[in-house]
Structures are given as C-alpha cells and as structure tokens.
Design a protein around this motif. Structure first.
Motif, PDB file in Angstrom:
ATOM      1  N   ASP A 164      -5.215  10.587   0.340  1.00  0.00           N
ATOM      2  CA  ASP A 164      -4.646  11.742  -0.191  1.00  0.00           C
ATOM      3  C   ASP A 164      -5.853  12.526  -0.989  1.00  0.00           C
ATOM      4  OD1 ASP A 164      -5.203  10.324  -2.475  1.00  0.00           O
ATOM      5  OD2 ASP A 164      -3.116  10.169  -2.914  1.00  0.00           O
ATOM      6  N   ALA A 165      -5.393  13.669  -1.635  1.00  0.00           N
ATOM      7  CA  ALA A 165      -6.316  14.438  -2.549  1.00  0.00           C
ATOM      8  C   ALA A 165      -7.370  13.629  -3.314  1.00  0.00           C
ATOM      9  CB  ALA A 165      -5.600  15.582  -3.093  1.00  0.00           C
ATOM     10  N   GLU A 166      -6.755  12.524  -3.849  1.00  0.00           N
ATOM     11  CA  GLU A 166      -7.351  11.870  -4.850  1.00  0.00           C
ATOM     12  C   GLU A 166      -8.275  10.815  -4.221  1.00  0.00           C
ATOM     13  OE1 GLU A 166      -3.908  12.887  -5.560  1.00  0.00           O
ATOM     14  OE2 GLU A 166      -5.035  14.387  -6.563  1.00  0.00           O
ATOM     15  N   GLY A 167      -8.076  10.437  -2.925  1.00  0.00           N
ATOM     16  CA  GLY A 167      -8.840   9.383  -2.481  1.00  0.00           C
ATOM     17  C   GLY A 167      -8.038   8.143  -2.023  1.00  0.00           C
ATOM     18  N   THR A 168      -6.770   8.077  -2.613  1.00  0.00           N
ATOM     19  CA  THR A 168      -5.908   6.824  -2.408  1.00  0.00           C
ATOM     20  C   THR A 168      -5.554   6.593  -0.898  1.00  0.00           C
ATOM     21  OG1 THR A 168      -5.174   7.271  -4.588  1.00  0.00           O
ATOM     22  CG2 THR A 168      -4.027   5.879  -3.210  1.00  0.00           C
ATOM     23  N   LEU A 169      -5.891   5.346  -0.569  1.00  0.00           N
ATOM     24  CA  LEU A 169      -5.436   4.971   0.773  1.00  0.00           C
ATOM     25  C   LEU A 169      -3.896   4.798   1.097  1.00  0.00           C
ATOM     26  CD1 LEU A 169      -7.101   3.893   3.202  1.00  0.00           C
ATOM     27  CD2 LEU A 169      -6.256   1.687   2.703  1.00  0.00           C
ATOM     28  N   HIS A 170      -3.511   5.458   2.291  1.00  0.00           N
ATOM     29  CA  HIS A 170      -1.961   5.474   2.641  1.00  0.00           C
ATOM     30  C   HIS A 170      -1.674   5.012   3.691  1.00  0.00           C
ATOM     31  CE1 HIS A 170      -1.538   8.034  -0.891  1.00  0.00           C
ATOM     32  NE2 HIS A 170      -0.279   8.292  -0.983  1.00  0.00           N
ATOM     33  N   LEU A 171      -1.061   4.177   4.276  1.00  0.00           N
ATOM     34  CA  LEU A 171      -0.524   4.031   5.426  1.00  0.00           C
ATOM     35  C   LEU A 171       0.349   5.205   5.986  1.00  0.00           C
ATOM     36  CD1 LEU A 171      -0.269   1.692   7.636  1.00  0.00           C
ATOM     37  CD2 LEU A 171       1.991   0.953   6.173  1.00  0.00           C
ATOM     38  N   VAL A 185       0.960  -1.434   0.024  1.00  0.00           N
ATOM     39  CA  VAL A 185      -0.066   0.129   0.115  1.00  0.00           C
ATOM     40  C   VAL A 185       0.968   1.225   0.142  1.00  0.00           C
ATOM     41  CG1 VAL A 185      -0.243   0.064   2.503  1.00  0.00           C
ATOM     42  CG2 VAL A 185      -1.972   1.083   1.192  1.00  0.00           C
ATOM     43  N   PRO A 186       0.534   2.496  -0.699  1.00  0.00           N
ATOM     44  CA  PRO A 186       1.280   3.529  -0.596  1.00  0.00           C
ATOM     45  C   PRO A 186       1.401   3.929   0.896  1.00  0.00           C
ATOM     46  CG  PRO A 186      -0.372   3.768  -2.134  1.00  0.00           C
ATOM     47  CD  PRO A 186      -0.579   2.345  -1.673  1.00  0.00           C
ATOM     48  N   ASN A 187       2.533   4.859   1.103  1.00  0.00           N
ATOM     49  CA  ASN A 187       2.535   5.150   2.485  1.00  0.00           C
ATOM     50  C   ASN A 187       2.902   6.818   2.403  1.00  0.00           C
ATOM     51  OD1 ASN A 187       5.619   5.853   2.621  1.00  0.00           O
ATOM     52  ND2 ASN A 187       5.509   3.377   2.362  1.00  0.00           N
ATOM     53  N   HIS A 188       3.153   7.337   3.777  1.00  0.00           N
ATOM     54  CA  HIS A 188       3.037   8.842   3.891  1.00  0.00           C
ATOM     55  C   HIS A 188       4.459   9.490   3.777  1.00  0.00           C
ATOM     56  CE1 HIS A 188       3.709   9.006   8.508  1.00  0.00           C
ATOM     57  NE2 HIS A 188       4.325   8.028   8.022  1.00  0.00           N
ATOM     58  N   SER A 189       5.428   8.676   3.468  1.00  0.00           N
ATOM     59  CA  SER A 189       6.841   8.997   3.712  1.00  0.00           C
ATOM     60  C   SER A 189       7.102   9.935   2.336  1.00  0.00           C
ATOM     61  CB  SER A 189       7.866   7.679   3.570  1.00  0.00           C
ATOM     62  OG  SER A 189       9.159   8.161   3.562  1.00  0.00           O
ATOM     63  N   THR A 190       7.991  10.936   2.417  1.00  0.00           N
ATOM     64  CA  THR A 190       8.376  11.825   1.554  1.00  0.00           C
ATOM     65  C   THR A 190       9.897  11.430   0.952  1.00  0.00           C
ATOM     66  OG1 THR A 190       9.025  13.663   2.704  1.00  0.00           O
ATOM     67  CG2 THR A 190       6.646  13.595   2.226  1.00  0.00           C
ATOM     68  N   GLY A 191      10.605  10.965   1.744  1.00  0.00           N
ATOM     69  CA  GLY A 191      12.089  10.958   1.738  1.00  0.00           C
ATOM     70  C   GLY A 191      12.770  12.164   1.927  1.00  0.00           C
ATOM     71  N   ILE A 192      12.139  13.336   2.263  1.00  0.00           N
ATOM     72  CA  ILE A 192      12.776  14.465   2.775  1.00  0.00           C
ATOM     73  C   ILE A 192      13.524  14.450   3.919  1.00  0.00           C
ATOM     74  CG2 ILE A 192      12.320  17.080   3.065  1.00  0.00           C
ATOM     75  CD1 ILE A 192      10.063  16.918   1.113  1.00  0.00           C
ATOM     76  N   ALA A 193      14.711  15.034   4.164  1.00  0.00           N
ATOM     77  CA  ALA A 193      15.342  14.812   5.504  1.00  0.00           C
ATOM     78  C   ALA A 193      14.759  16.022   6.532  1.00  0.00           C
ATOM     79  CB  ALA A 193      16.904  15.053   5.265  1.00  0.00           C
ATOM     80  N   PRO A 194      14.391  15.434   7.656  1.00  0.00           N
ATOM     81  CA  PRO A 194      13.832  16.301   8.736  1.00  0.00           C
ATOM     82  C   PRO A 194      14.905  17.405   8.986  1.00  0.00           C
ATOM     83  CG  PRO A 194      13.556  14.141   9.381  1.00  0.00           C
ATOM     84  CD  PRO A 194      14.485  14.008   8.144  1.00  0.00           C
ATOM     85  N   GLU A 195      16.159  17.180   8.938  1.00  0.00           N
ATOM     86  CA  GLU A 195      17.192  18.402   9.246  1.00  0.00           C
ATOM     87  C   GLU A 195      17.047  19.431   8.381  1.00  0.00           C
ATOM     88  OE1 GLU A 195      18.904  14.605  10.862  1.00  0.00           O
ATOM     89  OE2 GLU A 195      17.904  15.219   9.041  1.00  0.00           O
ATOM     90  N   ASP A 196      16.368  19.116   7.104  1.00  0.00           N
ATOM     91  CA  ASP A 196      16.302  20.264   5.963  1.00  0.00           C
ATOM     92  C   ASP A 196      15.139  20.918   6.163  1.00  0.00           C
ATOM     93  OD1 ASP A 196      18.352  18.984   4.675  1.00  0.00           O
ATOM     94  OD2 ASP A 196      17.586  17.913   3.383  1.00  0.00           O
ATOM     95  N   VAL A 197      14.159  20.862   7.137  1.00  0.00           N
ATOM     96  CA  VAL A 197      13.263  21.785   7.124  1.00  0.00           C
ATOM     97  C   VAL A 197      13.117  22.441   8.697  1.00  0.00           C
ATOM     98  CG1 VAL A 197      11.824  20.162   5.762  1.00  0.00           C
ATOM     99  CG2 VAL A 197      11.608  19.777   7.954  1.00  0.00           C
TER     100      VAL A 197
END
Length: 292
Positions: free
Chosen positions: A214-221, A72-84
């Motif tokens: 998500d905005a398209e209604g796709t289920l994410h873990l 199933v798709p999940n919520h991870s973006t791969g963006i490093a927390p230190e970068d935000v």
C-alpha cells in the motif's frame, strides 16, 4: 449454468484482462476484479470456459482471506461488487467479483512447497535442489518434504512461463527485509492452510501467493488465494509417492491436452464436453470439501 468467458462492464474503466480475471478501476484507489470462467493450460487461454469456475475461485479466495487475516493484511475492502457497477451489469459480478484495494504489486511469485511435484520435481531430478535449496537424496515424485520450502518464481510476460529463481533474486528485487518478510509470511500462510485442509482430507502440495504494497509500504496478500488455480490440492485418500496424485483442479484439461497433437501455442484444441464437465465438478468438490 451459463459460463462467463469475458466480462463486459461498461460503467467502469477496463484496466486489464489476465488469463482468468478482468480488472476495472473503481476510483483512484480500488479495483473491481471479476473472475471469469476462462481456463488456461500451459499458459494458453482456452476457448472453452468451465461453467462456475469463477464463482469457485472467488468463494475460496474470500474464505481463505477471512481465515488467514491474522497472518498478514489483505486487499479485501468488504464493498459489494454489485454496488459499484450499473444495475444491468450486476449479474456479471454476482458471486464472482471482489472490490479490492489498489496496491503496488510485488513482482515475485511467492511459492510454498510441501511436496515435490511439478517444476520442483523437475529441478530436483536435474540438480538435487529446488530454487537453490538442497534437498535430501532419494526423494520421489510427490514425496513430502522434510519441511515446507519457499521457492519463488520471477513473474513472466503474458503467455510465457514463470521462471523458478533463488532467494537472492528476491532480495535483489525487493531488498533483504522485504524478501525475508515475504518468505516468512508465505511459509506461515501455507503451514496454517495446510493444517486446516488436512482436517478436510485434502493435501495442499504447493501454492503460490501474490503480494502488494500500500501507500505506506505495508505488505498485503492479494489476488487469488489457495484456489485450485493457484495450488495443487490432492485428496489425502489417494495420495502416494512415485506418482502425480489426482488433483482438484484443471488436471483433466491438462491430461487431455497432452494426448492431442498440439504444440502448446494458441489456438488450443477445443475441449470435449466430458472434460469440461469433469473439470467443473472437481472445482466444485474442492470448494465444498474445504468450506463445508
């Protein structure tokens, strides 16, 4: 190791603090989730954190998200927390935070059980069933079920207990098609994770998953995945029916609190150093055994 009881990120808007996680807005479509070292028991947040717990929860969640991404798709973006975050805030997020997609939460706890324990065992003793699913007679505490079952719970307000519900409740909340998708995905995630953990000498007795759209209604873990906070991990070598097997989680905390004259409402008793150390060691052992 210094424990983090509460993050203080000033460079991002704070949205909420849960029992363990602090959530901040990253733009309009992402969140920074910081796993603190807070620990709760009986739905009460304790004053004493467990050093390193937030790193364990984050490391295990990222491990399982990668291993189960094909389900199933999940919520991870791969963006490093230190970068935000600001430069002087990076030590607060190192190893314990994730930047994730901002999703619409599905207001159902998706619970999978392979063994009869906890609230499931209590329900079975009272009714012979769990969440409306009839089970064979004669099962014992911690019995392995004939097959894993989907036993959802209704999300409660902060400080209240989640309530076990039947599948019809989920259908009423999200509709038939989405309810069936959540049930199927939950059981597949549990089955695949259980098979993997078994190779590491760990039984996953039960676990709960959180989902969002998500905005398209796709289920994410989303949220935490297969951690000692959201699951019961038992060492296979110590498993037996008829008892509550030892677990890789906050059982030391629960067991100690059960011996105290306490009404299970805030404030909780302060934890002895020995209980804190034993609990931290159990969390570390879980991540080591599963990911090594």
């Amino acid at each position: 190791m210094t424990a983090l009881h509460q993050s203080q990120i000033k460079s991002l808007p704070l949205l909420a603090r849960g029992k363990v996680r602090d959530m901040y807005a990253v733009g309009d479509d992402k969140l920074l989730i910081v796993a603190s070292d807070r620990i709760s028991a009986f739905d009460v947040i304790l004053d004493d954190p467990i050093p390193g717990k937030g790193q364990v929860l984050t490391e295990l969640t990222q491990f399982w998200l990668g291993k189960l991404a094909h389900v199933v798709p999940n919520h991870s973006t791969g963006i490093a927390p230190e970068d935000v975050v600001a430069a002087d805030e990076r030590d607060q997020v190192a190893g314990r935070a994730m930047v994730v997609k901002r999703l619409k939460p599905v207001m159902v706890e998706a619970v999978a059980r392979g063994y009869l324990i906890g609230s499931g065992w209590k329900d079975y003793q009272a009714t012979g069933s769990v969440c409306g699913i009839s089970l064979p007679a004669g099962l014992k505490q911690a019995s392995r079920l004939p097959e894993p079952i989907f036993t959802p719970a209704a999300k409660a307000e902060v400080g209240a207990h989640d309530e076990n519900v039947d599948f019809a409740h989920v259908v009423a909340e999200v509709g038939q098609d989405m309810a069936e998708q959540i049930r199927n995905v939950t059981l597949r995630l549990y089955s695949e994770a259980s098979a993997f953990a078994a190779q590491k000498g760990i039984i996953i007795a039960d676990t709960k998953f959180e989902f969002g759209l998500d905005a398209e209604g796709t289920l994410h873990l989303m949220d935490e995945v297969l951690t000692p906070d959201s699951s019961r991990f038992w060492p296979a070598s110590e498993y037996a029916e008829g008892i509550s097997p030892p677990s890789f989680d906050k059982q030391f905390v629960r067991d100690w609190l059960e011996t105290q004259p306490w009404g299970k409402t805030p404030p909780a008793p302060r934890l002895p150093a020995e209980v804190i150390e034993k609990t931290a060691a159990k969390y570390r052992e879980a991540v080591t055994r599963l990911t090594s």
